[in-house]
Design a protein around this motif. Structure first.
Motif, PDB file in Angstrom:
ATOM      1  N   ILE A 301       0.838  -1.193   0.000  1.00  0.00           N
ATOM      2  CA  ILE A 301       0.000   0.000   0.000  1.00  0.00           C
ATOM      3  C   ILE A 301       0.875   1.246   0.000  1.00  0.00           C
ATOM      4  CG2 ILE A 301      -0.167   0.214   2.508  1.00  0.00           C
ATOM      5  CD1 ILE A 301      -3.109   0.969   2.125  1.00  0.00           C
ATOM      6  N   SER A 302       0.406   2.319  -0.619  1.00  0.00           N
ATOM      7  CA  SER A 302       1.149   3.566  -0.630  1.00  0.00           C
ATOM      8  C   SER A 302       0.922   4.326   0.670  1.00  0.00           C
ATOM      9  CB  SER A 302       0.694   4.435  -1.812  1.00  0.00           C
ATOM     10  OG  SER A 302      -0.659   4.838  -1.635  1.00  0.00           O
ATOM     11  N   PHE A 303       1.737   5.356   0.875  1.00  0.00           N
ATOM     12  CA  PHE A 303       1.610   6.169   2.082  1.00  0.00           C
ATOM     13  C   PHE A 303       0.245   6.843   2.129  1.00  0.00           C
ATOM     14  CE2 PHE A 303       2.107  10.084   4.507  1.00  0.00           C
ATOM     15  CZ  PHE A 303       2.773   9.643   5.644  1.00  0.00           C
ATOM     16  N   LEU A 304      -0.178   7.440   1.013  1.00  0.00           N
ATOM     17  CA  LEU A 304      -1.482   8.101   0.975  1.00  0.00           C
ATOM     18  C   LEU A 304      -2.614   7.081   1.091  1.00  0.00           C
ATOM     19  CD1 LEU A 304      -0.924  10.802  -1.802  1.00  0.00           C
ATOM     20  CD2 LEU A 304      -0.964  11.110   0.686  1.00  0.00           C
ATOM     21  N   GLY A 305      -2.394   5.903   0.508  1.00  0.00           N
ATOM     22  CA  GLY A 305      -3.408   4.863   0.629  1.00  0.00           C
ATOM     23  C   GLY A 305      -3.606   4.433   2.068  1.00  0.00           C
ATOM     24  N   ALA A 306      -2.520   4.366   2.836  1.00  0.00           N
ATOM     25  CA  ALA A 306      -2.618   4.008   4.246  1.00  0.00           C
ATOM     26  C   ALA A 306      -3.339   5.092   5.036  1.00  0.00           C
ATOM     27  CB  ALA A 306      -1.224   3.767   4.819  1.00  0.00           C
ATOM     28  N   LEU A 307      -3.083   6.356   4.683  1.00  0.00           N
ATOM     29  CA  LEU A 307      -3.754   7.456   5.378  1.00  0.00           C
ATOM     30  C   LEU A 307      -5.260   7.450   5.144  1.00  0.00           C
ATOM     31  CD1 LEU A 307      -1.351  10.503   4.807  1.00  0.00           C
ATOM     32  CD2 LEU A 307      -1.721   9.226   6.923  1.00  0.00           C
ATOM     33  N   ARG A 308      -5.706   6.891   4.014  1.00  0.00           N
ATOM     34  CA  ARG A 308      -7.124   6.896   3.682  1.00  0.00           C
ATOM     35  C   ARG A 308      -7.889   5.755   4.354  1.00  0.00           C
ATOM     36  NH1 ARG A 308      -7.983   7.685  -2.633  1.00  0.00           N
ATOM     37  NH2 ARG A 308     -10.131   7.940  -1.851  1.00  0.00           N
ATOM     38  N   ILE A 309      -7.175   4.868   5.048  1.00  0.00           N
ATOM     39  CA  ILE A 309      -7.878   3.832   5.801  1.00  0.00           C
ATOM     40  C   ILE A 309      -8.639   4.504   6.933  1.00  0.00           C
ATOM     41  CG2 ILE A 309      -7.603   1.793   7.255  1.00  0.00           C
ATOM     42  CD1 ILE A 309      -5.037   1.190   5.719  1.00  0.00           C
ATOM     43  N   PRO A 310      -9.932   4.266   7.076  1.00  0.00           N
ATOM     44  CA  PRO A 310     -10.714   4.933   8.122  1.00  0.00           C
ATOM     45  C   PRO A 310     -10.127   4.710   9.509  1.00  0.00           C
ATOM     46  CG  PRO A 310     -12.147   3.772   6.592  1.00  0.00           C
ATOM     47  CD  PRO A 310     -10.754   3.376   6.234  1.00  0.00           C
ATOM     48  N   GLY A 311      -9.822   5.805  10.191  1.00  0.00           N
ATOM     49  CA  GLY A 311      -9.321   5.735  11.558  1.00  0.00           C
ATOM     50  C   GLY A 311      -7.833   5.974  11.700  1.00  0.00           C
ATOM     51  N   VAL A 312      -7.055   5.864  10.620  1.00  0.00           N
ATOM     52  CA  VAL A 312      -5.598   6.006  10.734  1.00  0.00           C
ATOM     53  C   VAL A 312      -5.213   7.427  11.152  1.00  0.00           C
ATOM     54  CG1 VAL A 312      -3.442   6.052   9.412  1.00  0.00           C
ATOM     55  CG2 VAL A 312      -5.001   4.126   9.184  1.00  0.00           C
TER      56      VAL A 312
END
Length: 512
Positions: A301-312
């Motif tokens: 997963i990309s950095f921005l993709g990880a940030l878009r996980i709900p709750g991160v």
């Protein structure tokens, strides 16, 4: 299967305890790097003089033998010693964001082993300054910065590994116990460093460096990254999914099931944080762009993709303020006890360990409560809500005597470190296997690094703010800590509302 889980639990516990063991010597050796000139004697520096006699002559300042180790023997020693702390913490915070992204693209065993060997080298490097008579500040700063960077390999790796082996059902309780490795490592590091600090402080760094390097070799030989590595399944056959972790060795095709069948057959290992919320509001996942490669779990997963996980984002900012409070106590509590209780430095240091003891119980309690309620955010919010008034009580009650201080240290440690421990362990593992990832377990390392890296920013800011505020009075420091706890709670409000609202919707549906 049970034996393997117990083995991984103990092994990862010892691996990360060795990381904290190697971080602790600097706080013990500070008193040797700078001494009170009036209290120093020739006997205290006998071992140093003996070594200096045998080595090539070095021109020393007149007060060097009386005030400590150059360059920390000057009047600006507080700033220099503080620079060692902040260089490590800032490097750790910055490196953590990169570490998770790199770590999920490499096998955990290799990545963690390399990090531990490098950490052993740079920890020992600080101690080499004693044996090679180094008095250049930049030598010690470089050692701290390099050590801070390589130590970021530890946390994402061990959390990913233990998250692979333990499902969400008992994850909070298990990780609450497992997270006590922090305190165990600190205690062992203190004992080892204190043994040589007066006679040969270089060994206070070299010995912990050797220990963490040896643990790195043990990691390479024995660490099992995932149950799939030994053909051991943690999930029922009906829930066929893809599991990827560092390599592309294991791929189980995910069958085409409708939403109802998927939710019914979902295994405990793949149950995610706020899963009830996702059932109540599927819009969180509908707009989540996931490529076909990610659906099969083959792409990091990309950095921005990880940030878009709900709750991160919410939990990351919450940890920033929670860790700010925790690390302020870590660096300033002994000095506060010395001033309030009028104890010597050693007794104040021993007494301050009660805060860590309370933190162990707080982490376990937070895990148990969150498992029972199935509400991670609400559990953290409840403890943060209680922590703010408890800190005010601590500042008032601690002036009433030693007994009152002991009680408040235990209570404050539990409430301050409980949410911190829960977020860095169980919550990070839950978010790293969130259902929006469609079974891509390789995101766990990146998510863990983002959350802990953001928290490390708070760890660097807390002691700095306390140092700036403390001259105006200790009460102002406690007010700052209470505001930080309130900010941490504020960032969880949305998640708490979703957890409570979703549970209420389920209850109303069942009644009708």
């Amino acid at each position: 299967m049970l034996w393997y889980r117990a083995f991984i639990f103990v092994l990862t516990f010892l691996l990360y305890a060795s990381f904290h063991l190697s971080r602790k010597p600097i706080s013990i050796v500070k008193g040797e790097l700078h001494k009170h000139c009036a209290a120093s004697t020739e006997v205290e520096l006998h071992s140093y003089k003996e070594y200096a006699t045998q080595s090539q002559p070095v021109k020393k300042l007149p007060n060097e033998s009386q005030c400590g180790w150059e360059p920390f023997d000057k009047n600006n020693y507080k700033q220099l010693l503080g620079a060692l702390d902040y260089s490590f913490l800032c490097a750790y915070a910055i490196g953590m964001y990169l570490s998770g992204i790199i770590g999920e693209r490499l096998p955990i065993r290799y990545y963690l082993t390399a990090g531990m060997l490098a950490s052993g080298l740079f920890t020992a490097m600080f101690g080499f300054g004693y044996f090679y008579n180094v008095h250049n500040l930049w030598f010690y700063l470089v050692a701290q910065i390099a050590n801070g960077l390589v130590q970021t390999t530890g946390w994402p790796s061990v959390v990913t590994c233990i998250g692979n082996w333990f499902g969400k059902g008992r994850r909070g309780f298990i990780m609450g116990i497992w997270n006590s490795h922090t305190s165990v490592g600190n205690i062992l590091g203190s004992l080892i460093a204190a043994y040589w600090v007066s006679s040969c402080w270089g060994l206070s760094f070299v010995v912990p460096g050797v220990i963490i390097a040896l643990m790195g070799i043990i990691c390479f030989l024995f660490l099992i990254e995932h149950p799939k590595d030994i053909n051991c399944s943690c999930t029922p056959p009906s829930s066929s999914r893809t599991y990827m972790n560092g390599t592309n060795r294991f791929r189980v095709q995910k069958p085409n099931l409708n939403t109802k069948e998927t939710s019914q057959s979902q295994s405990p290992e793949m149950q995610q944080l706020l899963s009830d919320n996702e059932n109540c509001a599927t819009s969180l996942n509908i707009n989540m762009p996931v490529s076909e490669e990610n659906r099969n779990g083959t792409s990091p997963i990309s950095f921005l993709g990880a940030l878009r996980i709900p709750g991160v984002i919410e939990f990351s900012l919450c940890l920033l303020f929670a860790k700010l409070v925790s690390y302020t106590f870590l660096f300033w509590l002994p000095l506060y006890i010395t001033n309030v209780e009028h104890l010597d430095a050693k007794r104040a240091g021993d007494l301050s360990t009660l805060f860590d003891v309370g933190g162990i119980f707080g982490g376990i309690l937070a895990g148990i409560i969150s498992d029972r309620l199935e509400k991670r955010a609400s559990t953290c919010g409840m403890m943060l809500f209680l922590a703010a008034p408890t800190l005010y009580m601590f500042s008032a009650v601690s002036k009433m005597g030693l007994e009152a201080t002991i009680v408040m240290l235990l209570i404050s440690g539990a409430l301050v470190n409980g949410p911190y421990a829960l977020i860095t362990t169980a919550v990070s593992a839950d978010l790293g296997t969130h259902k929006s990832l469609k079974g891509n377990a390789r995101a766990l390392s990146t998510v863990t690094a983002i959350i802990d890296g953001t928290g490390s920013v708070g760890a660097a800011l807390g002691p700095l703010l306390a140092g700036l505020i403390s001259p105006s009075g200790w009460n102002n420091v406690f007010y700052m800590l209470m505001v930080a706890d309130a900010c941490a709670l504020l960032f969880l409000v949305r998640l708490i509302q979703k957890e409570l609202g979703c549970r209420m919707d389920h209850t109303l549906f069942k009644e009708h």
